[in-house]
Scaffold this motif. Structure first.
Motif, PDB file in Angstrom:
ATOM      1  N   CYS A  19      27.547  39.229  38.761  1.00 20.37           N
ATOM      2  CA  CYS A  19      28.437  38.863  39.870  1.00 20.37           C
ATOM      3  C   CYS A  19      28.622  40.069  40.775  1.00 20.37           C
ATOM      4  O   CYS A  19      28.939  41.168  40.301  1.00 20.37           O
ATOM      5  CB  CYS A  19      29.784  38.423  39.292  1.00 20.37           C
ATOM      6  SG  CYS A  19      31.064  38.075  40.528  1.00 20.37           S
ATOM      7  N   SER A  73      40.796  34.537  40.085  1.00 18.11           N
ATOM      8  CA  SER A  73      41.250  34.854  41.439  1.00 18.11           C
ATOM      9  C   SER A  73      42.704  34.442  41.630  1.00 18.11           C
ATOM     10  O   SER A  73      43.160  33.429  41.071  1.00 18.11           O
ATOM     11  CB  SER A  73      40.358  34.185  42.476  1.00 18.11           C
ATOM     12  OG  SER A  73      40.751  32.864  42.673  1.00 18.11           O
ATOM     13  N   VAL A  78      30.931  41.631  43.657  1.00 21.74           N
ATOM     14  CA  VAL A  78      32.238  41.527  44.318  1.00 21.74           C
ATOM     15  C   VAL A  78      32.184  42.373  45.591  1.00 21.74           C
ATOM     16  O   VAL A  78      32.007  43.588  45.516  1.00 21.74           O
ATOM     17  CB  VAL A  78      33.369  42.037  43.404  1.00 21.74           C
ATOM     18  CG1 VAL A  78      34.714  41.913  44.118  1.00 21.74           C
ATOM     19  CG2 VAL A  78      33.393  41.272  42.085  1.00 21.74           C
ATOM     20  N   GLU A  79      32.308  41.755  46.746  1.00 19.99           N
ATOM     21  CA  GLU A  79      32.204  42.348  48.084  1.00 19.99           C
ATOM     22  C   GLU A  79      30.735  42.651  48.396  1.00 19.99           C
ATOM     23  O   GLU A  79      30.025  43.246  47.589  1.00 19.99           O
ATOM     24  CB  GLU A  79      33.027  43.642  48.249  1.00 19.99           C
ATOM     25  CG  GLU A  79      34.457  43.597  47.757  1.00 19.99           C
ATOM     26  CD  GLU A  79      35.427  42.809  48.628  1.00 19.99           C
ATOM     27  OE1 GLU A  79      35.104  41.671  48.995  1.00 19.99           O
ATOM     28  OE2 GLU A  79      36.528  43.332  48.905  1.00 19.99           O
ATOM     29  N   TYR A  90      40.384  43.727  41.272  1.00 21.13           N
ATOM     30  CA  TYR A  90      39.771  43.998  42.575  1.00 21.13           C
ATOM     31  C   TYR A  90      40.808  43.659  43.635  1.00 21.13           C
ATOM     32  O   TYR A  90      41.154  42.495  43.822  1.00 21.13           O
ATOM     33  CB  TYR A  90      38.503  43.160  42.745  1.00 21.13           C
ATOM     34  CG  TYR A  90      37.437  43.519  41.728  1.00 21.13           C
ATOM     35  CD1 TYR A  90      36.469  44.473  42.019  1.00 21.13           C
ATOM     36  CD2 TYR A  90      37.424  42.931  40.455  1.00 21.13           C
ATOM     37  CE1 TYR A  90      35.511  44.830  41.076  1.00 21.13           C
ATOM     38  CE2 TYR A  90      36.477  43.283  39.508  1.00 21.13           C
ATOM     39  CZ  TYR A  90      35.524  44.229  39.827  1.00 21.13           C
ATOM     40  OH  TYR A  90      34.587  44.596  38.895  1.00 21.13           O
ATOM     41  N   SER A 114      38.307  48.277  47.386  1.00 19.30           N
ATOM     42  CA  SER A 114      37.104  48.146  48.212  1.00 19.30           C
ATOM     43  C   SER A 114      36.953  49.391  49.076  1.00 19.30           C
ATOM     44  O   SER A 114      35.846  49.807  49.403  1.00 19.30           O
ATOM     45  CB  SER A 114      37.191  46.897  49.087  1.00 19.30           C
ATOM     46  OG  SER A 114      37.363  45.754  48.270  1.00 19.30           O
ATOM     47  N   ASP A 136      39.422  40.791  36.059  1.00 19.54           N
ATOM     48  CA  ASP A 136      38.348  40.607  35.084  1.00 19.54           C
ATOM     49  C   ASP A 136      38.964  40.497  33.687  1.00 19.54           C
ATOM     50  O   ASP A 136      39.630  41.431  33.224  1.00 19.54           O
ATOM     51  CB  ASP A 136      37.421  41.822  35.200  1.00 19.54           C
ATOM     52  CG  ASP A 136      36.208  41.766  34.283  1.00 19.54           C
ATOM     53  OD1 ASP A 136      36.249  41.070  33.258  1.00 19.54           O
ATOM     54  OD2 ASP A 136      35.217  42.469  34.598  1.00 19.54           O
ATOM     55  N   THR A 177      36.739  39.272  48.533  1.00 19.72           N
ATOM     56  CA  THR A 177      38.197  39.197  48.494  1.00 19.72           C
ATOM     57  C   THR A 177      38.744  38.548  49.759  1.00 19.72           C
ATOM     58  O   THR A 177      39.790  37.901  49.722  1.00 19.72           O
ATOM     59  CB  THR A 177      38.834  40.590  48.334  1.00 19.72           C
ATOM     60  OG1 THR A 177      38.418  41.425  49.425  1.00 19.72           O
ATOM     61  CG2 THR A 177      38.442  41.235  47.008  1.00 19.72           C
ATOM     62  N   VAL A 236      31.196  37.074  45.296  1.00 23.00           N
ATOM     63  CA  VAL A 236      32.580  36.719  45.627  1.00 23.00           C
ATOM     64  C   VAL A 236      33.141  37.793  46.553  1.00 23.00           C
ATOM     65  O   VAL A 236      32.865  38.973  46.380  1.00 23.00           O
ATOM     66  CB  VAL A 236      33.447  36.535  44.354  1.00 23.00           C
ATOM     67  CG1 VAL A 236      33.407  37.750  43.465  1.00 23.00           C
ATOM     68  CG2 VAL A 236      34.886  36.198  44.696  1.00 23.00           C
ATOM     69  N   LEU A 272      36.275  36.046  35.793  1.00 20.94           N
ATOM     70  CA  LEU A 272      36.912  36.769  36.889  1.00 20.94           C
ATOM     71  C   LEU A 272      37.884  35.770  37.512  1.00 20.94           C
ATOM     72  O   LEU A 272      37.460  34.732  38.033  1.00 20.94           O
ATOM     73  CB  LEU A 272      35.845  37.215  37.890  1.00 20.94           C
ATOM     74  CG  LEU A 272      36.268  38.173  39.002  1.00 20.94           C
ATOM     75  CD1 LEU A 272      36.766  39.498  38.438  1.00 20.94           C
ATOM     76  CD2 LEU A 272      35.101  38.412  39.958  1.00 20.94           C
ATOM     77  N   LEU A 329      41.221  39.705  42.395  1.00 22.42           N
ATOM     78  CA  LEU A 329      40.351  39.195  41.325  1.00 22.42           C
ATOM     79  C   LEU A 329      40.530  40.056  40.086  1.00 22.42           C
ATOM     80  O   LEU A 329      40.361  41.282  40.152  1.00 22.42           O
ATOM     81  CB  LEU A 329      38.889  39.260  41.779  1.00 22.42           C
ATOM     82  CG  LEU A 329      38.554  38.492  43.063  1.00 22.42           C
ATOM     83  CD1 LEU A 329      37.358  39.123  43.769  1.00 22.42           C
ATOM     84  CD2 LEU A 329      38.280  37.025  42.748  1.00 22.42           C
TER      85      LEU A 329
END
Length: 308
Positions: A36, A153, A38-39, A175, A222, A168, A69, A67, A151, A166
């Motif tokens: 996965c 959300s 993320v961003e 995240y 991020s 984990d 955010t 995925v 994960l 998010l």
């Protein structure tokens, strides 16, 4: 590759090299049974992200999920390109952002109004993603990472109405996107991200409160990187929001225009951030990440709505 950092728990931080800078925007690869991302970072940095995934052994058919955010271009501008590179991947986003990934024309038009000619060098163009590949999240949702790891959300607006945090289940990593502000690892500085048009103080504070209630082990910004001092950092996130709002409210009540308000807030907050006393490159990086003009404009936009 020098832009990949192993963070433990099969999590890898990828410096997307946004606009050629280091340490501006991170993507994260969770390399479980169902890899996965993320961003995605921006459109112009999509090839950088692809190369990083390739070097970590993730080929075109291997990525299960992408995925974001939220759909701001520094986080999701590369979605269309990454979707093209990884045809099997499902694209996951909050329901308030889904239609903009399928048809980015309105999002790009408003971004061009804000950024003008800088748009192309900073972000590039968000390409559309087939609607059938997009999964829209409600207030909560779960992404399957394989082997019973998920994960999860959590809707966290305040920075943007299409924002999720998010967490984990395997690592306790949260995240945070931009909902806890931006963090500069070189100096330990943290400051808010309050751009127009969605910023709302109480909703933003509620989102930080939600993050605290989730009890994460670590925050993954991020912008930028991992932070293990969770409670202290989230406390600072809330404090920073209040400081910027109080100062902007003062400027607003004195009838200042945007330029004067920005100058006043910059001057009054200068001492809070070591980055602004560091070398020019660090100061420039911090200002690009969380610019005072954008922050003050977002707070003024909200103040004009709640107390015109």
């Amino acid at each position: 590759m020098d832009n990949i950092t192993a963070l433990g728990g099969d999590v890898y931080e990828i410096d997307t090299r946004m606009a050629g800078y280091s340490g501006i925007t991170a993507g994260y690869l969770i390399l479980g049974d169902r890899p996965c991302l993320v961003e995605t970072g921006t459109s112009t940095s999509a090839p950088v992200v692809r190369d990083a995934l390739t070097s970590l052994g993730v080929g075109p058919g291997d990525l299960a999920t992408v995925v974001v955010t939220h759909i701001h271009l520094d986080h999701a501008g590369g979605v269309g390109d990454i979707a093209g590179f990884y045809p099997e991947a499902e694209i996951v986003v909050h329901e308030k952002g889904a239609r903009h990934l399928a048809d980015p024309s309105r999002l790009m038009a408003s971004a061009r109004m804000v950024w003008g000619d800088k748009l192309d060098t900073l972000f590039g163009e968000l390409s559309p993603t087939e609607a059938s590949r997009i999964r829209a999240l409600g207030d909560t949702g779960a992404i399957d990472l394989g082997n019973g790891r998920t994960l999860n959300s959590h809707y966290s607006p305040g920075h943007a109405k299409h924002h999720v945090g998010l967490i984990d289940s395997g690592t306790g990593d949260l995240y945070v996107g931009d909902a806890a502000g931006v963090y500069l690892p070189q100096t330990g500085d943290l400051r808010p991200a309050t751009p127009p048009p969605d910023f709302d103080l109480q909703i933003a504070l509620d989102s930080i409160g939600l993050f605290q209630a989730l009890g994460p082990q670590r925050l993954l910004f991020s912008h930028y990187g991992p932070v293990t001092d969770v409670d202290e950092t989230l406390g600072r996130s809330a404090e920073e929001l209040r400081v910027w709002v109080d100062l902007t409210r003062q400027a607003h009540s004195e009838g200042m225009d945007l330029d004067h308000a920005v100058a006043m807030v910059k001057e009054r907050t200068q001492e809070r951030y070591a980055a602004l006393r560091a070398d020019d490159a660090t100061a420039e990086q911090f200002e690009l990440l969380s610019g005072a003009p954008s922050n003050v404009a977002g707070i003024l936009h909200w103040l004009n709505r709640v107390q015109p």
